[in-house]
Design an enzyme around this catalytic site. Structure first.
Site, PDB file in Angstrom:
ATOM      1  N   ASN A 285       0.825  -1.217   0.000  1.00  0.00           N
ATOM      2  CA  ASN A 285       0.000   0.000   0.000  1.00  0.00           C
ATOM      3  C   ASN A 285       0.859   1.267   0.000  1.00  0.00           C
ATOM      4  OD1 ASN A 285      -2.454  -1.440   0.193  1.00  0.00           O
ATOM      5  ND2 ASN A 285      -2.126  -1.709   2.389  1.00  0.00           N
TER       6      ASN A 285
ATOM      7  N   HIS B 123     -14.004  -1.408   6.454  1.00  0.00           N
ATOM      8  CA  HIS B 123     -12.837  -2.088   7.039  1.00  0.00           C
ATOM      9  C   HIS B 123     -13.146  -2.607   8.454  1.00  0.00           C
ATOM     10  CE1 HIS B 123      -8.705  -2.199   8.849  1.00  0.00           C
ATOM     11  NE2 HIS B 123      -8.427  -2.685   7.649  1.00  0.00           N
TER      12      HIS B 123
ATOM     13  N   GLU C 192     -15.647   4.196   4.116  1.00  0.00           N
ATOM     14  CA  GLU C 192     -14.307   4.443   3.583  1.00  0.00           C
ATOM     15  C   GLU C 192     -14.487   5.371   2.378  1.00  0.00           C
ATOM     16  OE1 GLU C 192     -11.883   0.853   2.929  1.00  0.00           O
ATOM     17  OE2 GLU C 192     -13.144  -0.164   4.390  1.00  0.00           O
TER      18      GLU C 192
ATOM     19  N   SER D   4     -10.810  -0.645   0.626  1.00  0.00           N
ATOM     20  CA  SER D   4      -9.496  -1.289   0.698  1.00  0.00           C
ATOM     21  C   SER D   4      -9.392  -2.571  -0.111  1.00  0.00           C
ATOM     22  CB  SER D   4      -9.125  -1.576   2.152  1.00  0.00           C
ATOM     23  OG  SER D   4     -10.061  -2.456   2.728  1.00  0.00           O
TER      24      SER D   4
ATOM     25  N   ASP E 163     -13.177   7.193   6.438  1.00  0.00           N
ATOM     26  CA  ASP E 163     -11.853   6.575   6.559  1.00  0.00           C
ATOM     27  C   ASP E 163     -11.175   6.715   5.196  1.00  0.00           C
ATOM     28  OD1 ASP E 163      -9.774   4.705   6.342  1.00  0.00           O
ATOM     29  OD2 ASP E 163     -10.668   3.386   7.839  1.00  0.00           O
TER      30      ASP E 163
ATOM     31  N   HIS F 287      -7.112   4.810   2.031  1.00  0.00           N
ATOM     32  CA  HIS F 287      -6.648   4.536   0.660  1.00  0.00           C
ATOM     33  C   HIS F 287      -6.932   5.691  -0.308  1.00  0.00           C
ATOM     34  CE1 HIS F 287      -5.617   0.417   1.734  1.00  0.00           C
ATOM     35  NE2 HIS F 287      -6.694   0.471   2.506  1.00  0.00           N
TER      36      HIS F 287
ATOM     37  N   LYS G  18       0.262   4.063   4.611  1.00  0.00           N
ATOM     38  CA  LYS G  18       0.016   3.702   3.209  1.00  0.00           C
ATOM     39  C   LYS G  18       0.760   4.706   2.319  1.00  0.00           C
ATOM     40  CE  LYS G  18      -3.820   0.872   4.450  1.00  0.00           C
ATOM     41  NZ  LYS G  18      -3.600   0.841   5.900  1.00  0.00           N
TER      42      LYS G  18
HETATM   43  C1  LIG Z   1      -9.530   1.244   5.272  1.00  0.00           C
HETATM   44  C2  LIG Z   1      -8.562   1.020   6.382  1.00  0.00           C
HETATM   45  N1  LIG Z   1      -8.785   1.610   7.565  1.00  0.00           N
HETATM   46  C3  LIG Z   1      -7.958   1.443   8.607  1.00  0.00           C
HETATM   47  C4  LIG Z   1      -6.841   0.648   8.503  1.00  0.00           C
HETATM   48  C5  LIG Z   1      -5.957   0.458   9.685  1.00  0.00           C
HETATM   49  O1  LIG Z   1      -4.820   1.245   9.549  1.00  0.00           O
HETATM   50  P1  LIG Z   1      -3.456   0.852  10.288  1.00  0.00           P
HETATM   51  O2  LIG Z   1      -2.861  -0.253   9.491  1.00  0.00           O
HETATM   52  O3  LIG Z   1      -2.667   2.100  10.295  1.00  0.00           O
HETATM   53  O4  LIG Z   1      -3.818   0.381  11.658  1.00  0.00           O
HETATM   54  C6  LIG Z   1      -6.550   0.023   7.282  1.00  0.00           C
HETATM   55  C7  LIG Z   1      -5.349  -0.820   7.172  1.00  0.00           C
HETATM   56  O5  LIG Z   1      -5.201  -1.691   6.403  1.00  0.00           O
HETATM   57  C8  LIG Z   1      -7.438   0.199   6.197  1.00  0.00           C
HETATM   58  O6  LIG Z   1      -7.226  -0.386   5.026  1.00  0.00           O
END
Ligand SMILES: Cc1ncc(COP(=O)(O)O)c(C=O)c1O
Length: 372
Positions: free
Chosen positions: A28, A114, A152, A156, A181, A184, A217
Site C-alpha cells: 500500500n 474495514h 471508507e 481497501s 476513513d 486509501h 500507506k
Molecule cells: C480502510 C482502512 N482503515 C484502517 C486501517 C488500519 O490502519 P493501520 O494499518 O494504520 O492500523 C486500514 C489498514 O489496512 C485500512 O485499510
C-alpha cells in the site's frame, strides 16, 4: 550495522523474500515513500536528535515537536481545522468512533467497511444498520436521535470509491455526522489531499465531517490521524482512551510522515498524476489482454476469483513467475469473492506492469477461472 541508506533504494517495487526477488504488486506504499531517500535521510537525522522510542503516553512525556508539527501540517494540507495523531489507523478509528458515539446514537455504515470501523461501531453499543455497498442508506435515525454515517473513501479490498455528494446530501438532510476513513484515498485522490480535495466541489452545504487518514500507506510511515473541527479534536484529546493510554508513536515515525508529506506537497500533483498514469496503463493493457478487471480506477485493482483455494493457487503460480500479489479470502472479503488484490504504485515502470499482465495471462490461462 547497515546504514539506513543501504537498506532501500531498490527495495520498492521489488521485494526480497527468503533471498529471492519478486516484483511487488501488493504493497500500500502507493508513492514509494517508505524507501524514498529524502525520507530516509530525515529519519537518520531525527534519530540522532530524538532517539527511537517515545517512551511515554502522549499527554505525559511521549510527544515532541515532530508530533504536533505533523498534526498542524496535515490539518493545513487537507483544509481541516485540527488533527490528532494516534499510533495506528486501527486505533484512530476505535479512538474516535468509541469516544464520539454512545449507545443512544444511531450509525449507518457501508456493508464493506474495514474491520477497524466495524469493530469500533460494535464497541459503541449503538443501534446500527449496514447499508448496501456504495449506496446511500434507505432509512434514517428516529427524530431526536444523534446519527453518524461511516464509510471508507476508496475501499481497501475493491478499490472503488464513494459518491461524496450523495452521502453528504444524506447527512445534511438527516443532520448526521459523516465519518470518512481515507486510508486509501489520502495521497491518491486529488493532488494527494485525498477525499478532502473533493470537499470543495460539493454541490450543496457541507455536513459535519471527520476524516481519518493512515500514515502507513501513501505516506510510507505508520500511524493514523483524525481530522476535523477543533472542538471535536479537543474533545478526543481529552477523552479518547486509545490516544490517552497508548505510548505515543516514535518521533522518527512522525518525522518520516512529515518528510513524505513535504514531498507530496512539493510535487503539486505530479506524484498522483504519475500513479494515475500507471493505473491507466495497467487497465488499458489488462483490457487488451482480456483480463477480468473491475471498474476500480484506484491503485487497488482486484481480480475476482471467487473460490478461496483457487485464489491461493493463482497467488502461488504468480510467485513462480516472480510476481508477488496476494490472494484475499474470507473473512476479509465476503464468502465467494476471494480475489487477487493487485496494488499499483507511482514507482512501477511500464515494463514491470507489462510483466505483471503477461504473468496474469499465463496463470489465468492455466485453467483458473476468474469472474469479471
Ligand atoms: C480502510 C482502512 N482503515 C484502517 C486501517 C488500519 O490502519 P493501520 O494499518 O494504520 O492500523 C486500514 C489498514 O489496512 C485500512 O485499510
Amino acid at each position: 550495522m547497515r546504514k539506513l541508506e543501504d537498506r532501500c533504494s531498490s527495495q520498492w517495487p521489488e521485494i526480497n523474500i527468503n533471498n529471492e526477488r519478486f516484483l511487488n504488486f501488493c504493497s500500500n506504499d502507493y508513492l514509494g515513500m517508505s524507501s524514498n531517500q529524502r525520507v530516509l535521510d530525515r529519519v537518520s537525522r531525527e534519530l540522532k536528535t530524538f532517539g527511537f522510542g517515545s517512551a511515554g503516553a502522549a499527554l505525559l512525556t511521549g510527544r515532541c515537536t515532530l508530533h504536533s508539527e505533523l498534526e498542524v501540517k496535515l490539518a493545513d494540507y487537507t483544509g481541516q481545522e485540527s488533527a490528532l495523531l494516534f499510533s495506528s489507523g486501527y486505533l484512530a478509528n476505535l479512538g474516535a468512533i468509541c469516544s464520539l458515539i454512545s449507545k443512544e446514537d444511531w450509525v449507518f455504515h457501508d456493508r464493506l467497511n474495514h474491520a477497524s470501523l466495524i469493530d469500533a461501531v460494535l464497541m459503541t453499543g449503538s443501534r446500527h444498520r449496514r447499508y448496501p455497498h456504495l449506496m446511500v442508506p434507505s432509512n434514517s435515525a428516529p427524530i431526536g436521535k444523534k446519527s453518524f454515517l461511516i464509510t471508507e473513501s476508496v475501499f481497501s479490498m475493491d478499490g472503488d470509491k464513494i459518491c461524496l455528494n450523495s452521502l453528504s446530501n444524506y447527512c445534511i438532510e438527516n443532520n448526521s455526522t459523516l465519518y470518512i476513513d481515507d486510508a486509501h484515498g489520502f495521497g491518491v485522490l486529488g493532488e494527494g489531499q485525498g477525499v478532502a480535495y473533493e470537499l470543495k466541489n460539493l454541490s450543496g452545504e457541507c455536513p459535519e465531517i471527520l476524516i481519518m487518514i493512515t500514515l502507513g500507506k501513501a505516506l510510507g510511515s505508520s500511524g493514523g490521524v483524525v481530522l476535523g473541527p477543533k472542538r471535536i479534536i479537543d474533545f478526543l484529546t481529552q477523552n479518547s482512551r486509545p490516544f490517552i493510554y497508548d505510548t505515543a508513536p516514535p518521533p522518527v515515525v512522525a518525522a518520516a510522515a512529515l518528510e513524505a508529506l513535504s514531498i507530496l506537497q512539493e510535487s503539486r500533483g505530479a506524484l498522483t498524476k504519475k500513479l494515475q498514469g500507471n493505473i491507466n496503463f495497467f487497465r488499458k493493457a489488462a483490457k487488451g489482454a482480456c483480463l477480468p478487471i473491475t471498474q476500480s480506477t484506484s491503485p487497488i485493482q482486484p481480480i475476482l476469483i471467487g473460490d478461496a483455494k483457487v485464489a491461493l493457487g493463482v497467488e502461488r503460480d504468480l510467485k513462480k513467475l516472480k510476481i508477488y500479489a496476494r490472494a484475499i479470502r474470507p473473512p476479509t472479503v465476503p464468502k465467494g469473492t476471494s480475489r487477487l488484490r493487485i496494488t499499483l504504485s507511482s514507482q512501477h515502470t511500464e515494463a514491470q506492469i507489462l510483466d505483471l499482465i503477461n504473468a496474469l495471462k499465463e496463470v489465468l490461462a492455466n485453467g483458473y477461472k476468474a469472474t469479471s
